[in-house]
Design a protein around this motif. Structure first.
Motif, PDB file in Angstrom:
ATOM      1  N   GLU A   2       0.850  -1.189   0.000  1.00 38.60           N
ATOM      2  CA  GLU A   2       0.000   0.000   0.000  1.00 38.60           C
ATOM      3  C   GLU A   2       0.883   1.236   0.000  1.00 38.60           C
ATOM      4  O   GLU A   2       1.756   1.389   0.866  1.00 38.60           O
ATOM      5  CB  GLU A   2      -0.889  -0.006   1.252  1.00 38.60           C
ATOM      6  CG  GLU A   2      -1.918   1.075   1.281  1.00 38.60           C
ATOM      7  CD  GLU A   2      -3.039   0.866   0.275  1.00 38.60           C
ATOM      8  OE1 GLU A   2      -3.607   1.861  -0.186  1.00 38.60           O
ATOM      9  OE2 GLU A   2      -3.339  -0.302  -0.050  1.00 38.60           O
ATOM     10  N   SER A   3       0.696   2.127  -0.981  1.00 39.13           N
ATOM     11  CA  SER A   3       1.549   3.312  -1.047  1.00 39.13           C
ATOM     12  C   SER A   3       0.867   4.462  -1.804  1.00 39.13           C
ATOM     13  O   SER A   3       1.369   4.909  -2.830  1.00 39.13           O
ATOM     14  CB  SER A   3       2.875   2.968  -1.718  1.00 39.13           C
ATOM     15  OG  SER A   3       2.655   2.453  -3.028  1.00 39.13           O
ATOM     16  N   SER A  54       0.084   7.909  -3.176  1.00 40.89           N
ATOM     17  CA  SER A  54       1.021   9.023  -3.343  1.00 40.89           C
ATOM     18  C   SER A  54       0.629  10.266  -2.563  1.00 40.89           C
ATOM     19  O   SER A  54       1.453  11.147  -2.345  1.00 40.89           O
ATOM     20  CB  SER A  54       1.160   9.374  -4.822  1.00 40.89           C
ATOM     21  OG  SER A  54      -0.093   9.710  -5.362  1.00 40.89           O
ATOM     22  N   SER A 110       2.993   6.720   3.947  1.00 46.68           N
ATOM     23  CA  SER A 110       2.680   5.391   3.427  1.00 46.68           C
ATOM     24  C   SER A 110       3.751   4.897   2.465  1.00 46.68           C
ATOM     25  O   SER A 110       3.761   3.724   2.100  1.00 46.68           O
ATOM     26  CB  SER A 110       1.324   5.405   2.717  1.00 46.68           C
ATOM     27  OG  SER A 110       1.411   6.108   1.492  1.00 46.68           O
ATOM     28  N   GLN A 111       4.647   5.768   2.067  1.00 46.70           N
ATOM     29  CA  GLN A 111       5.716   5.403   1.131  1.00 46.70           C
ATOM     30  C   GLN A 111       6.885   4.703   1.823  1.00 46.70           C
ATOM     31  O   GLN A 111       7.740   4.121   1.159  1.00 46.70           O
ATOM     32  CB  GLN A 111       6.242   6.657   0.421  1.00 46.70           C
ATOM     33  CG  GLN A 111       5.184   7.421  -0.343  1.00 46.70           C
ATOM     34  CD  GLN A 111       4.674   6.648  -1.527  1.00 46.70           C
ATOM     35  OE1 GLN A 111       5.444   6.085  -2.280  1.00 46.70           O
ATOM     36  NE2 GLN A 111       3.366   6.604  -1.681  1.00 46.70           N
ATOM     37  N   GLU A 128       7.215   1.904   3.570  1.00 54.59           N
ATOM     38  CA  GLU A 128       7.366   0.460   3.367  1.00 54.59           C
ATOM     39  C   GLU A 128       7.904   0.132   1.972  1.00 54.59           C
ATOM     40  O   GLU A 128       8.836  -0.661   1.831  1.00 54.59           O
ATOM     41  CB  GLU A 128       6.042  -0.262   3.594  1.00 54.59           C
ATOM     42  CG  GLU A 128       6.175  -1.772   3.473  1.00 54.59           C
ATOM     43  CD  GLU A 128       4.873  -2.508   3.702  1.00 54.59           C
ATOM     44  OE1 GLU A 128       4.884  -3.742   3.545  1.00 54.59           O
ATOM     45  OE2 GLU A 128       3.852  -1.877   4.035  1.00 54.59           O
ATOM     46  N   ILE A 129       7.357   0.746   0.944  1.00 56.15           N
ATOM     47  CA  ILE A 129       7.806   0.419  -0.407  1.00 56.15           C
ATOM     48  C   ILE A 129       9.227   0.936  -0.656  1.00 56.15           C
ATOM     49  O   ILE A 129      10.041   0.272  -1.280  1.00 56.15           O
ATOM     50  CB  ILE A 129       6.820   0.914  -1.490  1.00 56.15           C
ATOM     51  CG1 ILE A 129       7.153   0.217  -2.817  1.00 56.15           C
ATOM     52  CG2 ILE A 129       6.803   2.419  -1.610  1.00 56.15           C
ATOM     53  CD1 ILE A 129       6.052   0.302  -3.847  1.00 56.15           C
ATOM     54  N   ARG A 130       9.541   2.115  -0.125  1.00 56.80           N
ATOM     55  CA  ARG A 130      10.914   2.627  -0.278  1.00 56.80           C
ATOM     56  C   ARG A 130      11.902   1.740   0.448  1.00 56.80           C
ATOM     57  O   ARG A 130      13.002   1.476  -0.065  1.00 56.80           O
ATOM     58  CB  ARG A 130      11.001   4.063   0.246  1.00 56.80           C
ATOM     59  CG  ARG A 130      10.315   5.058  -0.664  1.00 56.80           C
ATOM     60  CD  ARG A 130      10.661   6.494  -0.320  1.00 56.80           C
ATOM     61  NE  ARG A 130      10.680   6.781   1.106  1.00 56.80           N
ATOM     62  CZ  ARG A 130       9.904   7.658   1.717  1.00 56.80           C
ATOM     63  NH1 ARG A 130       9.017   8.343   1.040  1.00 56.80           N
ATOM     64  NH2 ARG A 130      10.007   7.849   3.009  1.00 56.80           N
TER      65      ARG A 130
END
Length: 66
Positions: free
Chosen positions: A31-32, A34, A39-40, A42-44
């Motif tokens: 979940e990210s 923009s 929320s970014q 985890e993906i980063r």
């Protein structure tokens, strides 16, 4: 790009196809949105981990709003 370099890239992609597809599928499930900077994280972090697996050094530079 020289044809020898192109062949090296193609060989790498072919031999790692399943792993690359699995990694991309994993990223799509994180979940990210923009519009929510926190929320970014985890993906980063997951992408950074992958670069570190290749021996790269990660430097995170904060953006103006993220």
């Amino acid at each position: 790009m020289k044809s020898a370099h192109i062949r090296l890239v193609q060989d790498y992609l072919r031999s790692n196809r399943a792993r690359i597809i699995a990694f991309l599928a994993e990223l799509t499930e994180i979940e990210s949105p923009s519009t929510v900077p926190e929320s970014q994280i985890e993906i980063r972090s997951r992408i950074a981990q992958e670069f570190q697996n290749f021996g790269m050094k990660i430097i995170r530079v904060p953006g103006r709003t993220s």
